[in-house]
Design an enzyme around this catalytic site. Structure first.
Site, PDB file in Angstrom:
ATOM      1  CB  SER A  72      -0.914  -0.011   1.225  1.00  0.00           C
ATOM      2  OG  SER A  72      -0.162   0.111   2.411  1.00  0.00           O
ATOM      3  CG  HIS A  91      -0.548  -5.471   4.464  1.00  0.00           C
ATOM      4  ND1 HIS A  91       0.026  -4.819   5.506  1.00  0.00           N
ATOM      5  CD2 HIS A  91      -0.075  -4.876   3.335  1.00  0.00           C
ATOM      6  CE1 HIS A  91       0.819  -3.855   5.040  1.00  0.00           C
ATOM      7  NE2 HIS A  91       0.767  -3.874   3.733  1.00  0.00           N
ATOM      8  CD  GLU A 143       0.502  -2.279   9.351  1.00  0.00           C
ATOM      9  OE1 GLU A 143       0.971  -1.528  10.217  1.00  0.00           O
ATOM     10  OE2 GLU A 143       0.982  -2.423   8.224  1.00  0.00           O
ATOM     11  CD  GLU A 161       2.711  -5.256   7.622  1.00  0.00           C
ATOM     12  OE1 GLU A 161       1.983  -5.136   8.632  1.00  0.00           O
ATOM     13  OE2 GLU A 161       3.154  -4.293   6.986  1.00  0.00           O
ATOM     14  CG  ASP A 198      -0.751   1.835   8.917  1.00  0.00           C
ATOM     15  OD1 ASP A 198      -1.408   2.819   8.509  1.00  0.00           O
ATOM     16  OD2 ASP A 198       0.204   1.340   8.282  1.00  0.00           O
ATOM     17  CD  GLU A 228       1.900   3.656   9.953  1.00  0.00           C
ATOM     18  OE1 GLU A 228       2.279   3.059  10.991  1.00  0.00           O
ATOM     19  OE2 GLU A 228       2.210   3.269   8.810  1.00  0.00           O
ATOM     20  CG  ASP A 283       3.541   4.815   5.939  1.00  0.00           C
ATOM     21  OD1 ASP A 283       4.576   5.068   5.311  1.00  0.00           O
ATOM     22  OD2 ASP A 283       3.005   3.682   5.891  1.00  0.00           O
ATOM     23  CE  LYS A 325       6.378   1.769   5.639  1.00  0.00           C
ATOM     24  NZ  LYS A 325       5.026   1.877   5.014  1.00  0.00           N
ATOM     25  CG  HIS A 383       7.673  -4.348   8.507  1.00  0.00           C
ATOM     26  ND1 HIS A 383       7.100  -5.564   8.828  1.00  0.00           N
ATOM     27  CD2 HIS A 383       6.687  -3.428   8.710  1.00  0.00           C
ATOM     28  CE1 HIS A 383       5.841  -5.390   9.172  1.00  0.00           C
ATOM     29  NE2 HIS A 383       5.567  -4.115   9.117  1.00  0.00           N
ATOM     30  CE  LYS A 401       3.591  -0.567  10.768  1.00  0.00           C
ATOM     31  NZ  LYS A 401       2.790   0.443  10.046  1.00  0.00           N
TER      32      LYS A 401
HETATM   33  P1  PGA Z   1       3.295  -1.254   2.844  1.00  0.00           P
HETATM   34  O1  PGA Z   1       2.421  -0.973   4.121  1.00  0.00           O
HETATM   35  O2  PGA Z   1       4.701  -1.407   3.252  1.00  0.00           O
HETATM   36  O3  PGA Z   1       2.686  -2.462   2.264  1.00  0.00           O
HETATM   37  O4  PGA Z   1       3.111  -0.066   1.943  1.00  0.00           O
HETATM   38  C1  PGA Z   1       2.920  -0.899   5.404  1.00  0.00           C
HETATM   39  C2  PGA Z   1       2.436   0.342   6.048  1.00  0.00           C
HETATM   40  O5  PGA Z   1       1.538   1.029   5.518  1.00  0.00           O
HETATM   41  O6  PGA Z   1       2.942   0.700   7.102  1.00  0.00           O
HETATM   42 ZN    ZN Z   2       1.474   2.625   7.062  1.00  0.00          ZN
END
Ligand code: PGA
Ligand code: ZN
Length: 423
Positions: free
Chosen positions: A46, A164, A173, A214, A252, A295, A322, A347, A375, A399
């Site tokens: 995503s 996911h 999440e 995940e 999230d 998030e 994010d 990230k 991650h 995370k």
């Molecule tokens: P993604 O999602 O790494 O699949 O984009 C994880 C998140 O949104 O934290």
């Molecule tokens: Zn996220």
């Protein structure tokens, strides 16, 4: 003259398989004395719209278009020649050089995945050449001011849905974190005990215990977005901990995924929400389930309401960007200016170089914005670079999901760093 042991001799990439059963790229930097270090990079499921490009072959005859031959070519034929002979310790210069070669804001020419793999492999090779752990190398190279290491708390995904997992919750999440963080090994243990109890609780409620991308449970057929809160609270108590005293819950929403034409649609409830109504919904959840962390509560384009969300809940809850900020200094700066967030996800593959990742982290910390190194839910690898990164900068959280090899490898690296630092 660059001493042989620090001189980049060759850079080579390989196509490897990620946790999504789809290719990603692994890059090896070889130095003049023939020592070498490798890094592999992940991609998201995503993704934010303004993330650095993941360059794919688009050749439908190979891996349905998701091959890495082009990315490999760019490393082997372009970047290797360009960076050959450079001092591997000059990380900022190396990153700058790659940015100049790409010349696009989202790294679409060479690929964010391509550039990042070289950028991170360079750092790992430099740490090797200097014979110091990667987290220490990162700390000195980027002049991180903290004197001591304050290792990140685990922020562990317990239940996942959204992009996911099929047929699970709309919320992507449901996470837990320990309140008191005496040590990494204790924190990880507590979180995993809750995860184990959650399994039997799901079974008791006749919900499946299959896991999603995940490694968190993805109970197919769950009919409510609030049920996970109750199940997790039950698991916390069953494990012998106090909800909201020992363990806290967060989410999230990844709400950009269910936002369209200025409305948010929750499929499980068959209901549309305006931004204002969704914020009210979060207020209810914060009161009822004591959420400490939200998030991507709102979509990445819904800027005005982010400020309202942060105004309403920011004093009780972490309001985390994010997809909103995608580890991009420019977007982060704007988010801080308009008071949209009080914490941010980091990230490296969202932005595509180590130096830009560090700039975002350091800017966040200078502005008292907490950082969560994370991650990816799409395709991960066994690489643990993000763990060293989180430790180097004293990130508040790491995370990562609770199971599957590519996730636990990160916790195992964190446990190893803890042991090393304590010695
Ligand atoms: P993604 O999602 O790494 O699949 O984009 C994880 C998140 O949104 O934290
Ligand atoms: Zn996220």
């Amino acid at each position: 003259m660059v001493p042989k042991k620090y001189k980049i001799h060759r850079i080579q990439a390989r196509e490897i398989i990620s946790s999504a059963a789809r290719p990603t790229i692994e890059t090896t930097v070889t130095l003049g004395d023939r020592r070498s270090a490798s890094v592999s990079v992940p991609f998201g499921a995503s993704t934010g719209k303004r993330e650095a490009t993941t360059l794919l072959d688009r050749d439908k005859k190979r891996y349905l278009g998701t091959g890495m031959l082009k990315a490999m070519h760019h490393v082997n034929e372009i970047l290797s020649a360009e960076l050959k002979g450079m001092d591997v310790r000059k990380q900022q210069e190396i990153d700058q050089h790659m940015l100049r070669l790409d010349r696009t804001p989202n790294k679409r020419r060479l690929g964010g995945n391509t550039i990042l793999s070289v950028s991170l492999a360079t750092a790992r090779a430099a740490a090797l050449a200097l014979d110091i752990p990667l987290y220490k190398y990162l700390r000195t190279t980027y002049n991180v001011r903290d004197k001591h290491y304050k290792l990140p708390k685990p922020l562990m995904v317990m239940i996942e849905g959204g992009e996911h997992a099929d047929n699970s919750t709309d919320i992507q999440e449901y996470l837990i974190a320990p309140m008191h963080h005496t040590s990494v090994h204790e924190s990880v243990r507590i979180c995993l005990e809750v995860y184990a109890h959650l399994k039997t609780i799901l079974q008791k409620h006749k919900l499946s215990t299959n896991v999603g991308n995940e490694g968190a449970y993805a109970p197919a057929g769950i009919t409510s977005n609030t049920k996970p809160f109750e199940l997790i609270i039950e698991a916390i108590r069953k494990a012998g901990y106090k909800f909201n005293k020992d363990m806290r819950i967060g989410i999230d929403s990844a709400s950009s995924q269910w936002y369209n034409a200025k409305k948010y649609y929750l499929k499980r409830e068959k209901k549309y929400f305006t931004s204002q109504k969704l914020i009210e919904r979060y207020q209810t959840w914060v009161e009822r389930y004591k959420l400490f962390y939200i998030e991507d509560g709102l979509a990445e384009t819904d800027w005005n309401y982010w400020t309202l969300l942060n105004m309403r809940l920011g004093n009780k809850t972490m309001i985390v960007g994010d997809d909103l900020t995608v580890t991009n200094l420019e977007l982060l700066r704007y988010a801080i200016d308009v008071n949209a967030i009080n914490a941010v996800i980091i990230k490296p593959n969202q932005i595509g170089t180590l130096t830009q990742t560090m700039e975002a982290i350091q800017y966040a910390h200078e502005h008292r914005i907490e950082t969560i190194v994370s991650h990816r839910g799409g395709g991960e690898t066994n690489d643990t670079f993000i763990v060293d990164l989180a430790c180097a900068v004293n990130a508040a959280f790491l995370k990562v999901g609770p199971s599957r090899g590519e996730r636990v490898e990160k916790y195992n690296r964190l446990l190893a760093i803890e042991q090393e630092i304590r010695r």
